[in-house]
Design a protein around this motif. Structure first.
Motif, PDB file in Angstrom:
ATOM      1  N   TYR A  20       0.822  -1.094   0.130  1.00 40.52           N
ATOM      2  CA  TYR A  20      -0.099   0.114  -0.027  1.00 40.52           C
ATOM      3  C   TYR A  20       0.886   1.265  -0.133  1.00 40.52           C
ATOM      4  N   ILE A  21       0.961   2.096  -1.162  1.00 39.64           N
ATOM      5  CA  ILE A  21       1.735   3.190  -1.145  1.00 39.64           C
ATOM      6  C   ILE A  21       0.659   4.308  -1.535  1.00 39.64           C
ATOM      7  N   VAL A  22       0.864   5.348  -0.885  1.00 34.47           N
ATOM      8  CA  VAL A  22       0.179   6.598  -1.366  1.00 34.47           C
ATOM      9  C   VAL A  22       0.981   7.701  -1.718  1.00 34.47           C
ATOM     10  N   VAL A  23       0.705   8.639  -2.422  1.00 28.85           N
ATOM     11  CA  VAL A  23       1.974   9.624  -3.031  1.00 28.85           C
ATOM     12  C   VAL A  23       1.262  10.780  -2.265  1.00 28.85           C
ATOM     13  N   GLU A  24       2.349  11.878  -1.848  1.00 29.01           N
ATOM     14  CA  GLU A  24       2.008  13.069  -1.322  1.00 29.01           C
ATOM     15  C   GLU A  24       2.536  13.915  -2.562  1.00 29.01           C
ATOM     16  N   LYS A  25       1.535  14.481  -3.238  1.00 27.86           N
ATOM     17  CA  LYS A  25       1.673  15.309  -4.387  1.00 27.86           C
ATOM     18  C   LYS A  25       0.704  16.230  -4.642  1.00 27.86           C
ATOM     19  N   ILE A  26       0.830  17.503  -4.577  1.00 26.09           N
ATOM     20  CA  ILE A  26      -0.325  18.472  -4.692  1.00 26.09           C
ATOM     21  C   ILE A  26      -0.624  18.588  -6.403  1.00 26.09           C
ATOM     22  N   LEU A  27      -1.861  18.155  -6.452  1.00 25.83           N
ATOM     23  CA  LEU A  27      -2.037  17.773  -8.009  1.00 25.83           C
ATOM     24  C   LEU A  27      -3.087  19.186  -8.496  1.00 25.83           C
ATOM     25  N   ALA A  28      -2.741  19.603  -9.623  1.00 26.11           N
ATOM     26  CA  ALA A  28      -3.563  20.821 -10.212  1.00 26.11           C
ATOM     27  C   ALA A  28      -4.884  20.128 -10.681  1.00 26.11           C
ATOM     28  N   GLU A  29      -5.809  21.051 -10.737  1.00 25.57           N
ATOM     29  CA  GLU A  29      -7.278  20.570 -11.001  1.00 25.57           C
ATOM     30  C   GLU A  29      -7.211  19.687 -12.110  1.00 25.57           C
ATOM     31  N   HIS A  30      -6.407  19.905 -13.300  1.00 25.66           N
ATOM     32  CA  HIS A  30      -6.503  18.998 -14.524  1.00 25.66           C
ATOM     33  C   HIS A  30      -5.558  17.769 -14.539  1.00 25.66           C
ATOM     34  N   GLU A  31      -4.697  17.812 -13.286  1.00 23.63           N
ATOM     35  CA  GLU A  31      -3.716  16.623 -13.236  1.00 23.63           C
ATOM     36  C   GLU A  31      -4.245  15.567 -12.392  1.00 23.63           C
ATOM     37  N   ASN A  32      -3.653  14.365 -12.767  1.00 27.09           N
ATOM     38  CA  ASN A  32      -3.821  13.043 -12.098  1.00 27.09           C
ATOM     39  C   ASN A  32      -2.556  12.534 -12.129  1.00 27.09           C
ATOM     40  N   LEU A  33      -2.765  11.453 -11.245  1.00 24.48           N
ATOM     41  CA  LEU A  33      -1.327  10.677 -10.891  1.00 24.48           C
ATOM     42  C   LEU A  33      -1.165   9.832 -12.253  1.00 24.48           C
ATOM     43  N   PRO A  34       0.109   9.589 -12.587  1.00 24.15           N
ATOM     44  CA  PRO A  34       0.083   8.690 -13.773  1.00 24.15           C
ATOM     45  C   PRO A  34      -0.431   7.308 -13.646  1.00 24.15           C
ATOM     46  N   ASP A  35      -1.211   6.742 -14.570  1.00 24.85           N
ATOM     47  CA  ASP A  35      -1.737   5.508 -14.293  1.00 24.85           C
ATOM     48  C   ASP A  35      -0.802   4.573 -14.296  1.00 24.85           C
ATOM     49  N   ALA A  36       0.370   4.547 -14.597  1.00 25.28           N
ATOM     50  CA  ALA A  36       1.430   3.671 -14.706  1.00 25.28           C
ATOM     51  C   ALA A  36       2.166   3.325 -13.411  1.00 25.28           C
ATOM     52  N   TRP A  37       1.879   4.522 -12.440  1.00 27.65           N
ATOM     53  CA  TRP A  37       2.397   4.317 -11.180  1.00 27.65           C
ATOM     54  C   TRP A  37       1.886   3.314 -10.251  1.00 27.65           C
ATOM     55  N   PRO A  38       2.648   2.328  -9.848  1.00 26.15           N
ATOM     56  CA  PRO A  38       1.864   1.284  -9.089  1.00 26.15           C
ATOM     57  C   PRO A  38       1.786   1.638  -7.579  1.00 26.15           C
ATOM     58  N   VAL A  39       0.974   2.752  -7.492  1.00 27.31           N
ATOM     59  CA  VAL A  39       0.375   3.254  -6.084  1.00 27.31           C
ATOM     60  C   VAL A  39      -0.941   3.236  -6.179  1.00 27.31           C
TER      61      VAL A  39
END
Length: 108
Positions: A63-82
């Motif tokens: 179980y991994i969560v990422v601390e990354k402030i995302l812009a409204e239009h931005e998503n985490l990359p789908d390829a990241w196994p998180v």
């Protein structure tokens, strides 16, 4: 983190805690500061699965969560196994419930 020896040295204690069950997941802050975040997450996942197999357990995703402030239009990359982000976007929306927007002029 791209060099195997650097990864092993900096994660030795955390990986031992995961192996012993003292930790059940990780929060990774600012992964976009890495030159290859996807490779880093894949390495963590592979290492965790290998440790489970060696210990005689069924491998599962760490179980991994990422601390990354995302812009409204931005998503985490789908390829990241998180499993997702830490939820700053949700926190911002929820906190807006406590802000009286009719008083914006006074605050400004």
């Amino acid at each position: 983190m791209e060099q195997h020896s650097g990864f092993e040295a900096t994660h030795r204690l955390v990986l031992r805690w995961l192996r012993s069950g003292q930790l059940s997941g990780l929060r990774i802050d600012h992964p976009d500061g890495l030159s290859d975040p996807q490779q880093y997450f894949e390495r963590l996942q592979c290492h965790f699965a290998r440790e489970a197999t060696v210990a005689g357990h069924e491998p599962r995703a760490l179980y991994i969560v990422v601390e990354k402030i995302l812009a409204e239009h931005e998503n985490l990359p789908d390829a990241w196994p998180v499993h997702g982000d830490t939820g700053y976007r949700f926190a911002s929306v929820a906190n807006a419930l406590f802000v009286d927007s009719s008083r914006e002029g006074e605050v400004d």
